[in-house]
Design a protein around this motif. Structure first.
Motif, PDB file in Angstrom:
ATOM      1  N   GLN A 237       0.832  -1.198   0.000  1.00  0.00           N
ATOM      2  CA  GLN A 237       0.000   0.000   0.000  1.00  0.00           C
ATOM      3  C   GLN A 237       0.870   1.253   0.000  1.00  0.00           C
ATOM      4  N   ALA A 238       1.935   1.254   0.816  1.00  0.00           N
ATOM      5  CA  ALA A 238       2.849   2.398   0.851  1.00  0.00           C
ATOM      6  C   ALA A 238       3.606   2.543  -0.473  1.00  0.00           C
ATOM      7  N   TYR A 239       3.911   1.412  -1.119  1.00  0.00           N
ATOM      8  CA  TYR A 239       4.666   1.453  -2.379  1.00  0.00           C
ATOM      9  C   TYR A 239       3.863   2.102  -3.496  1.00  0.00           C
ATOM     10  N   ARG A 240       2.526   2.018  -3.408  1.00  0.00           N
ATOM     11  CA  ARG A 240       1.695   2.638  -4.435  1.00  0.00           C
ATOM     12  C   ARG A 240       1.859   4.149  -4.481  1.00  0.00           C
ATOM     13  N   ARG A 241       2.254   4.741  -3.360  1.00  0.00           N
ATOM     14  CA  ARG A 241       2.419   6.199  -3.318  1.00  0.00           C
ATOM     15  C   ARG A 241       3.676   6.662  -4.060  1.00  0.00           C
ATOM     16  N   ARG A 242       4.500   5.685  -4.498  1.00  0.00           N
ATOM     17  CA  ARG A 242       5.742   6.078  -5.165  1.00  0.00           C
ATOM     18  C   ARG A 242       5.494   6.786  -6.483  1.00  0.00           C
ATOM     19  N   ASN A 243       4.264   6.691  -7.002  1.00  0.00           N
ATOM     20  CA  ASN A 243       3.980   7.383  -8.260  1.00  0.00           C
ATOM     21  C   ASN A 243       4.060   8.895  -8.111  1.00  0.00           C
ATOM     22  N   ARG A 244       4.075   9.402  -6.846  1.00  0.00           N
ATOM     23  CA  ARG A 244       4.167  10.857  -6.652  1.00  0.00           C
ATOM     24  C   ARG A 244       5.491  11.399  -7.202  1.00  0.00           C
ATOM     25  N   VAL A 245       6.576  10.685  -6.947  1.00  0.00           N
ATOM     26  CA  VAL A 245       7.870  11.171  -7.426  1.00  0.00           C
ATOM     27  C   VAL A 245       7.950  11.035  -8.947  1.00  0.00           C
ATOM     28  N   GLU A 246       7.305  10.026  -9.529  1.00  0.00           N
ATOM     29  CA  GLU A 246       7.291   9.895 -10.981  1.00  0.00           C
ATOM     30  C   GLU A 246       6.488  11.023 -11.622  1.00  0.00           C
ATOM     31  N   ARG A 247       5.410  11.429 -10.966  1.00  0.00           N
ATOM     32  CA  ARG A 247       4.631  12.564 -11.477  1.00  0.00           C
ATOM     33  C   ARG A 247       5.418  13.864 -11.349  1.00  0.00           C
ATOM     34  N   LEU A 248       6.236  13.974 -10.292  1.00  0.00           N
ATOM     35  CA  LEU A 248       7.100  15.150 -10.169  1.00  0.00           C
ATOM     36  C   LEU A 248       8.081  15.217 -11.337  1.00  0.00           C
ATOM     37  N   MET A 249       8.697  14.097 -11.689  1.00  0.00           N
ATOM     38  CA  MET A 249       9.621  14.079 -12.826  1.00  0.00           C
ATOM     39  C   MET A 249       8.905  14.493 -14.102  1.00  0.00           C
ATOM     40  N   ASN A 250       7.661  14.065 -14.255  1.00  0.00           N
ATOM     41  CA  ASN A 250       6.896  14.432 -15.441  1.00  0.00           C
ATOM     42  C   ASN A 250       6.607  15.930 -15.471  1.00  0.00           C
ATOM     43  N   ARG A 251       6.262  16.516 -14.317  1.00  0.00           N
ATOM     44  CA  ARG A 251       6.023  17.967 -14.263  1.00  0.00           C
ATOM     45  C   ARG A 251       7.296  18.733 -14.571  1.00  0.00           C
ATOM     46  N   ARG A 252       8.417  18.246 -14.084  1.00  0.00           N
ATOM     47  CA  ARG A 252       9.687  18.912 -14.375  1.00  0.00           C
ATOM     48  C   ARG A 252       9.955  18.955 -15.877  1.00  0.00           C
ATOM     49  N   LYS A 253       9.645  17.873 -16.556  1.00  0.00           N
ATOM     50  CA  LYS A 253       9.984  17.791 -17.974  1.00  0.00           C
ATOM     51  C   LYS A 253       9.029  18.572 -18.859  1.00  0.00           C
ATOM     52  N   GLN A 254       8.067  19.281 -18.250  1.00  0.00           N
ATOM     53  CA  GLN A 254       7.300  20.264 -19.003  1.00  0.00           C
ATOM     54  C   GLN A 254       8.154  21.497 -19.300  1.00  0.00           C
ATOM     55  N   PHE A 255       9.266  21.640 -18.559  1.00  0.00           N
ATOM     56  CA  PHE A 255      10.216  22.729 -18.798  1.00  0.00           C
ATOM     57  C   PHE A 255      11.247  22.218 -19.801  1.00  0.00           C
TER      58      PHE A 255
END
Length: 298
Positions: A237-255
């Motif tokens: 259940q805790a491991y499912r939250r790891r997608n937050r850091v992947e979404r951060l990387m995706n937001r960064r690459k909008q730059f």
């Protein structure tokens, strides 16, 4: 009214007190900080060459030098730290991950400083792999997906070696007086961070660990029998939250200046990453969210 990609009045009011004084210590006067900062943001968002910067931001060389100057004197780091410290509640159930950024051919060939080679040349964090020249961005983010600590390495750098470094860089101000908090509540990462050394480091710091074990490590533990010890605990259940850091990387690459590295110097590219993180935090603040509709009245 701000133009596209530029700071709003509310964002400028928050950042302005953290910038150096408008008048330098010796003679002259800075070109308007807001004008230059908007030029830096425009280039970070669009990824255009510095020489193609629109004239409304002033001379491109001034904007570029201000980017480097504020990275060297810690201005960007100070703004980022302030945004972390003024956040209402920092979720320290953190995640860790990395992403590889391709380097454009213009990023190669940084000047080495004259005919005689320097013995302590600063690393430019460019690595050569099957994908060509690249840089890797390693990040620990909080539970809400905002960055807490970031470092750069060459593209072929191993993720597992960077976990102790990133965990040691975490600094979160406590409510009230006292030293900043440096211990995470928990840390989730993928199999790249699975190692006995990393688990021991996290255990010694009292940090809960959610990292899946690699198949070769499972086989080695089973082959050793009782000497291999118990399998490490794993909270799905805790491991499912790891997608937050992947979404951060995706937001960064909008730059675009971050998604592809055009900067020859690691200092310049590190500043670009900081600016993207500052804007991500600014635009994720509660006062930037769309207000909800008022409840229906009878």
């Amino acid at each position: 009214m701000s133009r596209r990609f530029e700071l709003t009045d509310e964002e400028w009011e928050l950042i302005h007190p953290l910038l150096p004084p408008d008048t330098p210590q010796r003679g002259g006067r800075w070109r308007d900080h807001r004008q230059v900062l908007n030029g830096i943001i425009y280039r970070t968002r669009t990824g255009i060459p510095w020489r193609d910067l629109p004239e409304r931001y002033g001379p491109w060389s001034t904007v570029h030098q201000r980017l480097l100057r504020w990275e060297a004197d810690g201005t960007w780091a100070r703004i980022e730290e302030h945004l972390i410290d003024t956040q209402d509640d920092t979720d320290l159930h953190a995640q860790i991950d990395s992403t590889v950024v391709r380097a454009h051919q213009h990023a190669a060939g940084a000047r080495k400083g004259g005919a005689a080679p320097r013995t302590h040349e600063p690393p430019q964090h460019l690595g050569k792999s099957r994908g060509g020249l690249s840089t890797k961005i390693h990040t620990v983010c909080e539970g809400t997906g905002n960055p807490l600590a970031t470092i750069l390495t060459p593209g072929q750098g191993a993720d597992t070696l960077q976990l102790p470094v990133l965990v040691g860089l975490v600094r979160v101000k406590r409510p009230g007086p006292g030293r900043p908090r440096t211990r995470l509540d928990s840390l989730a990462g993928d199999k790249a961070y699975s190692s006995t050394a990393n688990r021991s480091i996290l255990r010694s710091k009292g940090i809960g660990c959610t990292i899946p074990e690699r198949e070769d490590q499972k086989a080695n533990r089973r082959n050793r029998g009782s000497a291999g010890g118990r399998p490490p605990s794993f909270d799905r259940q805790a491991y499912r939250r790891r997608n937050r850091v992947e979404r951060l990387m995706n937001r960064r690459k909008q730059f675009r200046a971050l998604a592809t590295r055009y900067d020859k110097l690691a200092t310049s590219y590190r500043a670009t990453v900081r600016i993207a993180d500052i804007l991500i935090r600014l635009r994720a603040r509660p006062d930037k969210t769309t207000p909800q509709d008022p409840p229906n009245t009878p």
